[in-house]
Design an enzyme around this catalytic site. Structure first.
Site, PDB file in Angstrom:
ATOM      1  N   ALA A  13      -0.841   0.352  -4.227  1.00 29.92           N
ATOM      2  CA  ALA A  13      -0.909  -0.806  -5.131  1.00 29.92           C
ATOM      3  C   ALA A  13      -2.352  -1.052  -5.574  1.00 29.92           C
ATOM      4  CB  ALA A  13      -0.334  -2.046  -4.437  1.00 29.92           C
ATOM      5  N   GLU A  34     -11.402  -0.351   1.897  1.00 31.38           N
ATOM      6  CA  GLU A  34     -10.250   0.196   2.624  1.00 31.38           C
ATOM      7  C   GLU A  34     -10.615   0.363   4.092  1.00 31.38           C
ATOM      8  OE1 GLU A  34      -7.079   0.892   2.336  1.00 31.38           O
ATOM      9  OE2 GLU A  34      -7.021   1.975   4.248  1.00 31.38           O
ATOM     10  N   CYS A  44       4.713   8.278   2.527  1.00 32.65           N
ATOM     11  CA  CYS A  44       6.060   8.858   2.564  1.00 32.65           C
ATOM     12  C   CYS A  44       6.043  10.337   2.922  1.00 32.65           C
ATOM     13  CB  CYS A  44       6.754   8.673   1.214  1.00 32.65           C
ATOM     14  SG  CYS A  44       6.860   6.954   0.709  1.00 32.65           S
ATOM     15  N   ARG A  71     -14.342   8.063 -12.016  1.00 31.42           N
ATOM     16  CA  ARG A  71     -13.824   7.053 -12.953  1.00 31.42           C
ATOM     17  C   ARG A  71     -14.593   5.744 -12.820  1.00 31.42           C
ATOM     18  NH1 ARG A  71      -7.432   7.770 -13.060  1.00 31.42           N
ATOM     19  NH2 ARG A  71      -7.385  10.028 -12.992  1.00 31.42           N
ATOM     20  N   VAL A  81     -11.957  -6.120   5.685  1.00 29.03           N
ATOM     21  CA  VAL A  81     -12.274  -7.453   5.169  1.00 29.03           C
ATOM     22  C   VAL A  81     -11.951  -8.477   6.251  1.00 29.03           C
ATOM     23  CG1 VAL A  81     -11.667  -9.172   3.437  1.00 29.03           C
ATOM     24  CG2 VAL A  81     -11.908  -6.764   2.785  1.00 29.03           C
ATOM     25  N   ASP A 284       3.242  -3.767  -0.763  1.00 33.99           N
ATOM     26  CA  ASP A 284       3.982  -4.213   0.426  1.00 33.99           C
ATOM     27  C   ASP A 284       3.668  -5.644   0.843  1.00 33.99           C
ATOM     28  OD1 ASP A 284       4.925  -1.639   0.511  1.00 33.99           O
ATOM     29  OD2 ASP A 284       4.149  -1.181   2.513  1.00 33.99           O
ATOM     30  N   ASN A 306       3.376   1.200  -6.425  1.00 30.56           N
ATOM     31  CA  ASN A 306       2.756   1.824  -7.592  1.00 30.56           C
ATOM     32  C   ASN A 306       3.025   1.033  -8.865  1.00 30.56           C
ATOM     33  OD1 ASN A 306       1.404   4.697  -7.359  1.00 30.56           O
ATOM     34  ND2 ASN A 306       2.908   4.527  -5.721  1.00 30.56           N
ATOM     35  N   ARG A 443      35.087   4.218 -11.504  1.00 31.20           N
ATOM     36  CA  ARG A 443      36.449   3.886 -11.952  1.00 31.20           C
ATOM     37  C   ARG A 443      37.201   3.126 -10.864  1.00 31.20           C
ATOM     38  NH1 ARG A 443      39.855   9.002 -12.874  1.00 31.20           N
ATOM     39  NH2 ARG A 443      38.390   9.409 -14.559  1.00 31.20           N
TER      40      ARG A 443
END
Lengths: 448, 448
Positions: A13, A34, A44, A71, A81, A284, A306, A443
Site C-alpha cells: 500500500a 520501513e 504471498c 524515481r 516510527v 491491511d 495495491n 442457473r
C-alpha cells in the site's frame, strides 16, 4: 521548499501510494520509512520460498530501495516510527540498526503499517521463538532455514490461507505435517461448509493430518521440540508454525488521534482519506468498503493493498480517485487442487439482510472426455428476492480457481444469477464444457 | 391427439430445444430427424479424436438416440428432410439407408439444420473425395483413418479454428504440416493483427509451416497425392484438409418460405421464432443478435447453438425465454499456447460507429517468479468517448485463455475499461500478478 510526503510502512500500500504520487507530482519530496529490511515485497510468495519453488529471495521483491531512489523516492529501511505528532506535523522514527532518531516533518502522511500476525495471549507458550510465523521476508528466511531440514513432525496452528500454503511447503520439504484448526473445516472464515469440506479433502489428500474443531490452548517447549495441545489432543512437533490470521497495525494511529472504524482498523473514506487533513491510509491497516453490503470491513489482501495504495497516491498527487470497494476475492491451492472464493458466504448474506439461495454444480474443468479433465465444484450464492449474485466459491483441479474471476466480475456489476447463466463464456474441449460449470451453478442459484 | 414437434436437424440446437421442450411439456410428441448417424455430438471435439487425444468416438456423443428415447424423444437417424410444407404443416423426409419416405405432420417445427463447410467453387479440385473436411462424426472417422498413417506432408487450407486444431492433431500424428491461408495471419476474422501475429508464432512454433496471404486457387490430384497451389506457391500433399469456414444450411427454409435475414441465415426474434407461426430456428443456421451492436449476425459456435436451442425449447414448451445476444466469445489452443477472443475487433468497432482505443498488456500468467510462469498478452478494446468495453483478445501460455471470460462478462454488462481496472479479481502467485494482466490491459485502454 517542496511539500513532503512521509510514508509510514513501505510494503504494497505504502509504496503503491508513493509511486502513484510521484507519477502525478514530480516535485513532491517522498520519504518512506520501513521497519523491516525490505520494501514492496510479495508476502504471498513467501510460502513458496519456504517450500523451495521460489529459490531466490530477491524474486519476491517487486522493487528495491535503489529502484525507488531512481524515481526520487527515498526509502529508509530498518526505521521504526514511534510517534506521529499531528499537531507539529512530524513523524519521529528511530533506527533499529543504528541509534539515531529521525524527526521528519510532513505535509502529507501515508499511514500504511499493514498488519501483524495474531498470537492469542491465552495460548501459553505461543510467544516462544520456536513458534514461527510468516509475514516479513525475514520471517520467510528464518522459516526456510528450519524447513530445509525436511524431516520430523511439523505442526501448523491455523487453517487459513497461510496455513494451507505453509502446509504444502512443508510436505514438499519432506515433513510429516499436522494442521490444527478450531474451525469445522479449513478456510472457515471464507468458505461455506460444503466447499470447505472439499478443501479439507484436498489438504488431507496432500498428506496433511488435519485436526478440525481443535483449539490449541498451549504449546509446551522442551529440548527444542514442542508439544502442541488442547482439550482433547496433543501433537509432538519439531517445527511449529502459526497462521491464526492477522490484525491491523493501528497502535501509532490510535496514539496519534487518527480515527479507527468499527472493525478496529483505520477509518477512511473512498479517497483513502482519514479524519485528519493530509493523512491517508490504505492496505491491511485500513478499512475498506464491502461492495455488496456497503459496510466497512478490514480485509488483509495484497490486491486490496495495491489498489487502495494507488487510490491514495492519486489523491495525494492532486488527482481524484475513489476506491470502488472489495468483494474479498481470494485464491489458493494445495497440490493440484485450486480453491477460490468471492463475495459473501451464506451466513454473511443472511446477516446483511439477504435471503440467500445456493446453486451448486459439479463437473469437470474441461470437456468430460478431455484427457486432462479434473473435477470442479462451483457454488453460487444469490438473493432469492432480487436474484442478485452475492457470492461464489470454487474448488477443483487445474483451471478451476481462476473461474472465480467471472463470478467476481458478475457480482461486481450487480448481475443476477439468471443473467450470468446466459453470458457468452468461451468454450472449447480443453477448457470447459459447452455450458461452463459457472453457467450451470448460476442457473441452479436462479432456480431455473 | 397430442401436439407434435418436429425437429429438423438433431445436433446441439435441435436436441437442446427438444430436451427443454420435453421438460416443460411432458405431453408433447417430439420427433427429431437427423441426416447423419448421430445426434447431439461435439463437433468441437472432433480434431482431438483425429489427433488421438480422444480415443473413443462415443465420448463425443453427449446423448444417444436411446437416451433421448428414454425421455420420450424419438430420434430418426439417416433421415434427410427434402421439403417443409408450411401450408399443409408437414415435413417430408426420406431415409438415406432404406428407401422409405416419411411424411410427418407438425404443430411446431424446430429448424436446426446447422451449417455446412464451405468449398468455394472457384477452387478447382476442391470437391475431390481426397480433400477432407471436418463437420460430422463420420467426417472425423474418415479423417482419423487417414491421419493415423502419420507420415508425409499434410496441407491445411484455411487458418481458422478448425484449421489450427486439425494442424495440431496432424503434427501430433507425425505429419509435416503446411497451413495455407489467404489472411494476413491465422484467425483473421476474429483476431486483430497484433494478436494474430502472436497466434501465427504459436502455430509455427508447433512445427507448422504457415503460408499467409496465400489464396489457394487449385488442388490437382494425381496418384492419390495432391498439389495445392495458388498464384505464387504450390505445396505437395499426401493429405489435404480444408477448413474455410462454413455457412448456414438454409436451402430448405428458403424453399419453404421461412424468412432469411441480412446475413443469409434464418431470421429469428429473441424468442427464436421465425416469421412463421410455430416455426422456430436456432444454432448455426439462424441469426443471433450481437449484444454490442444490436445487429444480427450469423455465428457458428456450439455455445450459441446450445443456448439458442434451449431458448427455443422453452418457448416451444409454453414458457417465455429471450436470448440475450452473443459476443462471439471463442477459445482454442495449439500446443500450450491458448488463444481467445470476445466482442468486436478494432475494425468492427469502427464500422459499428465506435471510436476504438486499444490497451495491450504483456506479462505472465502467474507471478513472474512462479516456476510455471508463461508469457501472456491481453488486448482490451474500448470506446474512446464512453469508455465502454467493446472487445478483448488473449494469447498466452497455460492459464491465459479462460481469462477471456472476465472480459466477456465485463463487456456483457456494459462496463467501462476504467471500471474493469478495479474489479476485485483473485490473486495468488500461482495464478496471476497482484494486478491481473486483465487489469493492466484495461487500465491502458482507459488511458489511465
Amino acid at each position: 521548499m517542496a511539500d513532503r510526503l512521509v510514508v509510514v510502512g513501505g510494503d504494497a500500500a505504502g509504496m503503491s501510494a508513493a509511486s502513484q504520487a510521484r507519477r502525478l507530482r514530480p516535485d513532491l519530496e517522498i520519504v518512506a520509512l520501513e521497519r523491516s529490511g525490505h520494501v514492496s515485497y510479495s508476502a504471498c510468495g513467501e510460502p513458496y520460498y519456504v517450500g523451495g519453488l521460489v529459490t531466490d529471495l530477491d524474486r519476491l521483491v517487486a522493487r528495491t530501495p535503489s529502484e525507488f531512489a531512481e524515481r526520487n523516492i527515498e526509502v529508509r529501511l530498518h526505521y521504526e516510527v514511534k510517534e506521529i505528532d499531528l499537531d507539529r506535523r512530524v513523524v519521529v522514527a528511530y533506527s533499529l540498526q543504528g541509534k539515531d532518531t529521525l524527526t521528519l516533518g510532513f505535509d502529507q502522511l501515508m499511514y500504511s503499517t499493514g498488519s501483524a500476525p495474531l498470537r492469542p495471549p491465552d495460548v501459553s507458550g505461543i510467544d516462544h521463538p520456536n513458534v514461527y510465523g510468516l509475514r516479513t521476508l525475514e520471517d520467510a528466511v528464518l522459516l526456510r532455514s528450519e524447513a530445509v531440514r525436511g524431516e520430523g513432525s511439523a505442526v501448523i496452528v491455523g487453517g487459513g490461507y497461510i496455513g494451507i500454503e505453509v502446509a504444502e511447503a512443508l510436505v514438499d520439504r519432506g515433513w510429516r505435517v499436522t494442521m490444527v484448526t478450531s474451525g469445522d473445516h479449513v478456510l472457515e472464515r471464507t468458505l461455506d461448509d460444503q466447499m470447505g469440506s472439499l478443501a479439507d479433502r484436498a489438504v488431507r489428500n496432500y498428506g496433511v493430518e488435519l485436526l478440525t474443531q481443535s483449539r490449541v490452548t498451549h504449546i509446551k517447549h522442551q529440548d527444542g521440540r514442542q508439544l502442541v495441545g488442547g482439550d482433547s489432543f496433543a501433537v509432538d512437533s519439531d517445527l511449529t508454525v502459526i497462521g491464526l490470521g492477522a490484525g491491523p497495525e493501528v497502535a501509532l494511529a490510535r496514539a496519534a488521534g487518527i480515527d479507527l472504524g468499527p472493525t478496529g482498523a483505520v477509518a477512511v473514506d473512498d479517497r483513502q482519506a482519514t479524519n485528519v487533513e493530509g493523512v491517508w491510509s490504505a492496505g491491511d491497516c485500513a478499512e475498506a468498503r464491502n461492495r455488496i453490503t456497503g459496510r466497512p470491513i478490514n480485509i488483509l489482501l495484497g490486491t486490496v493493498a495495491n489498489k487502495t495504495g494507488r487510490i491514495a497516491g492519486t489523491n495525494i498527487g492532486g488527482g481524484e480517485a475513489h476506491f470502488p470497494g472489495v468483494l474479498g476475492t481470494a485464491i489458493t491451492k494445495i497440490g493440484t487442487t485450486e480453491i477460490a472464493r468471492t463475495g459473501l458466504k451464506v451466513e454473511e448474506a443472511r446477516v446483511a439482510g439477504f435471503t440467500p439461495v445456493v446453486g451448486i454444480a459439479r463437473g469437470t474443468t474441461t470437456a468430460g472426455y478431455w484427457p486432462e479433465a479434473e473435477p470442479v465444484t462451483v457454488m453460487v450464492i444469490a438473493d432469492r428476492d432480487q436474484g442478485r449474485l452475492l457470492g461464489g466459491q470454487v474448488v477443483g483441479g487445474r483451471g478451476a480457481g481462476k473461474r472465480i474471476d467471472v463470478l467476481a466480475t458478475a457480482i461486481w456489476t450487480g448481475m443476477t444469477a439468471e443473467e450470468l447463466a446466459w453470458v457468452d463464456l468461451s468454450y472449447a474441449p480443453p477448457f470447459s464444457g459447452v455450458w461452463d460449470i459457472i453457467h450451470i451453478a448460476a442457473r441452479r442459484a436462479a432456480g431455473a
